[in-house]
Design an enzyme around this catalytic site. Structure first.
Site, PDB file in Angstrom:
ATOM      1  N   LYS B  74      33.607  47.761  41.646  1.00  0.00           N
ATOM      2  CA  LYS B  74      34.620  48.456  40.860  1.00  0.00           C
ATOM      3  C   LYS B  74      33.920  49.130  39.678  1.00  0.00           C
ATOM      4  O   LYS B  74      32.990  48.566  39.088  1.00  0.00           O
ATOM      5  CB  LYS B  74      35.636  47.417  40.368  1.00  0.00           C
ATOM      6  CG  LYS B  74      36.839  47.984  39.655  1.00  0.00           C
ATOM      7  CD  LYS B  74      37.796  46.848  39.294  1.00  0.00           C
ATOM      8  CE  LYS B  74      39.080  47.332  38.664  1.00  0.00           C
ATOM      9  NZ  LYS B  74      40.005  46.217  38.363  1.00  0.00           N
ATOM     10  N   SER B 149      44.609  47.129  40.085  1.00  0.00           N
ATOM     11  CA  SER B 149      43.757  48.250  39.774  1.00  0.00           C
ATOM     12  C   SER B 149      42.467  48.339  40.601  1.00  0.00           C
ATOM     13  O   SER B 149      41.843  49.396  40.619  1.00  0.00           O
ATOM     14  CB  SER B 149      43.397  48.204  38.291  1.00  0.00           C
ATOM     15  OG  SER B 149      42.613  47.069  38.003  1.00  0.00           O
ATOM     16  N   SER B 173      44.931  42.290  39.646  1.00  0.00           N
ATOM     17  CA  SER B 173      44.197  43.480  40.082  1.00  0.00           C
ATOM     18  C   SER B 173      43.184  43.287  41.209  1.00  0.00           C
ATOM     19  O   SER B 173      42.667  44.260  41.749  1.00  0.00           O
ATOM     20  CB  SER B 173      43.483  44.123  38.892  1.00  0.00           C
ATOM     21  OG  SER B 173      44.394  44.872  38.140  1.00  0.00           O
TER      22      SER B 173
END
Lengths: 96, 484
Positions: B74, B149, B173
């Protein structure tokens, strides 16, 4: 719960954000909805309940004070948008 | 070859020299080439570095489980000399001078970084539509969101572009996108994994964890990244267990709790049916299902949407155009530069949360909002303490629905927030939790969540693994992957 235009501008100033006049309408509507939702916390009786700021163990974390490797100045400054003589340059701080 | 069959198999093939690190890197690049134009999971592909590293590893002894195996991160995990943006305009062009501890650990284990993955800006969002670059799409249905996310991470793993990825989880997330994309997502206990080099969103809640195809893979990656770090004072000094050894398949007599608060009418019927079937499976494996009560669950979302923005408003104060990232031009003075930089650099959801957080912390409102939210946080923690006196694991849906369509929830921030209703209480209490695929509803993946006691990832992984083995359909593969 309602937020006046002046309140939004005050909070924006605290947060170092600019809010354009035309954004205020939508923004105050969105913020009011969120604040109305979080207002349900007022229904709970929290008398005597401790506030929890973090999870886990509360203990001092110490280590011996030994010099370690740190970033070289040119590497630490490499991402700066405006750098001169090993310093970050910014616009004037004081007026006039 | 594919990346769906798990890290054990890849490791064994590498050790037996049936496949080389370079072949794995080339395969990963081929998959990215074939599918990422549609899925848009990656914001940066480190093609040259990955190839070079694979050549470098060619003749080395690949003893570690993750050696020679590609992975992706990420884009809020700092990677030395590789652009790290948090999918925000304000960090465009930022090349960190150091790597996050978890990244260093994967490098030390001879892993191969393939690139950085899209996310909601600064991890604020549940659909990856808040990225400043582009939205990521769900490999199962391209007009649906991958969740967020860590949407890029879940989509990249689900589409078979990399065998595993690391994401971060502040209110769901990792687990929510894992559920939406049909992969396993693990949020470890607060303090188990170092956050040094993770760009902070809400520091009392953030944790780093793996997104993988199987529970065994999650155990392997967790073992590689866990442990005390002198650079993160919140990381806890405990011996890291051999998680993989806890995957015995035996959950006979395990006490599993069901809390009615997690099965509210907001849960879609398709999700409910799949989760109830999973609970039935756990029962057939010999677990004892018991009812528990977590009465303050309905207040968790409200507490979270004060605590997380409050911490974010403080953490994001550092983006001021001075030391890195974007700086606005034509500023009259320093204050004007700060305000222009931040207003032009942050997206609307980030600004919204900074404003809410600043308001909640401001003079006159602190006690009514921030402090009260922290007190409610204590009540939520106490609910879990009481429940875990009776049961070993708590089971729930991971999300109220399956993946929704792009644009469906962007109009109203509150509707978007409701997605995390089952995952948020876990972060507030600091507990570990895992989302495991448990079937499909209308062609889209469903995940169920297992919540464990603090630092008891072993029981959590053992339970999830036992289910996965018995269910016998893992790993789920989207049609996109099958076309390969």
């Amino acid at each position: 719960m309602s937020l006046t235009k002046a309140e939004i501008q005050h909070v924006a100033a605290l947060a170092r954000l600019q809010v354009a006049e035309e954004e205020i309408g939508v923004l105050s509507e969105e913020l009011e909805k969120i604040l109305a939702y979080v207002d349900q916390l007022q229904q709970l009786d929290v008398t005597g309940i401790e506030a929890m700021s973090h999870v886990g163990v509360t203990q001092n974390v110490t280590r011996p004070d030994v010099p370690g490797i740190s970033l070289l100045p040119e590497i630490a400054l490499a991402n700066g948008p405006d750098v001169e003589e090993q310093q970050f340059r910014v616009p004037a701080v004081l007026e006039g | 070859m594919d990346f769906f069959s798990g890290l054990r198999k890849l490791h064994e093939s590498l050790v037996a020299r049936e496949v080389s690190p370079s072949e794995l890197v080339d395969f990963s690049l081929e998959q990215i080439q074939a599918f990422d134009e549609q899925v848009q999971a990656f914001v940066t592909v480190t093609q040259a570095q990955a190839k070079e590293r694979a050549v470098h590893l060619q003749d080395q002894l690949l003893t570690s489980w993750l050696a020679g195996i590609p992975f992706a991160l990420k884009d809020n995990l700092c990677t030395k000399d590789v652009e790290t943006t948090c999918s925000s305009k304000i960090l465009r062009g930022y090349h960190p001078p150091y790597s996050a501890t978890v990244v260093q650990k994967l490098e030390d284990a001879s892993g191969i970084l393939m690139g950085k993955l899209n996310m909601d800006e600064f991890a604020m969002g549940s659909s990856t539509e808040n990225s400043a670059w582009f939205p990521t799409r769900n490999p199962w249905r391209l007009d649906c969101v991958p969740g967020g996310s860590s949407g890029g991470a879940a989509a990249a793993v689900a589409a078979g572009m990399v065998p595993y990825a690391l994401g971060s989880d502040t209110g769901g997330s990792i687990r929510q996108p894992a559920a939406f994309c049909g992969v396993v997502g693990l949020k470890p206990t607060y303090g188990l994994v170092s956050r040094f080099g993770l760009v902070a969103y809400a520091s009392s809640l953030d944790q780093i964890g793996p997104l993988t195809h199987s529970v065994e893979d999650a155990a392997i990656v967790l073992e590689a990244i866990a442990g005390k770090d002198r650079y993160d004072a919140t990381s806890v000094a405990r011996e890291v267990p051999h998680y993989i050894e806890s995957l015995t398949g035996d959950i006979q007599g395990l006490r599993i709790g069901i809390a009615k608060e997690y099965f509210s009418p907001n849960i879609d019927s398709g999700v409910r049916m799949a989760v109830e079937a999973a609970i039935g499976q756990l029962e057939r494996l010999g677990a004892r299902i018991e009812e528990v009560s977590l009465p303050h669950t309905p207040y968790a979302l409200a507490a979270y949407y004060l605590i997380a923005p409050a911490e974010a408003s403080s953490n994001l104060a550092r983006y001021d155009g001075v030391r890195y990232g974007y700086r606005a031009e034509h500023a009259e003075n320093l204050l004007d530069m700060y305000r222009k930089t931040r207003s032009e650099g942050f997206g609307s959801e980030v600004k919204r949360r900074i404003l809410i957080g600043t308001y909640a912390l401001s003079s006159g409102y602190y006690d009514a909002y921030y402090k009260r939210a922290q007190q409610v946080r204590t009540l939520i923690r106490q609910d879990f303490d009481e429940a875990f006196a009776k049961v070993d694991v708590i089971v729930s849906p991971t999300t109220p629905t399956t993946a929704f369509r792009l644009g469906e929830k962007t109009e109203d921030p509150l509707t978007m927030y409701m997605n995390d209703i089952c995952t948020i209480p876990v972060n507030l209490a600091g507990l570990p939790a895992i989302s495991v695929p448990c079937g499909l509803a209308d062609g889209l993946p469903v995940g169920f969540q297992l919540i464990g006691r603090m630092f008891d990832e072993q029981t959590l992984l053992r339970t999830a693994h036992a289910y996965e083995q018995a269910a016998g359909f893992a790993p789920l593969k989207p049609a996109l992957g099958v076309q390969a």
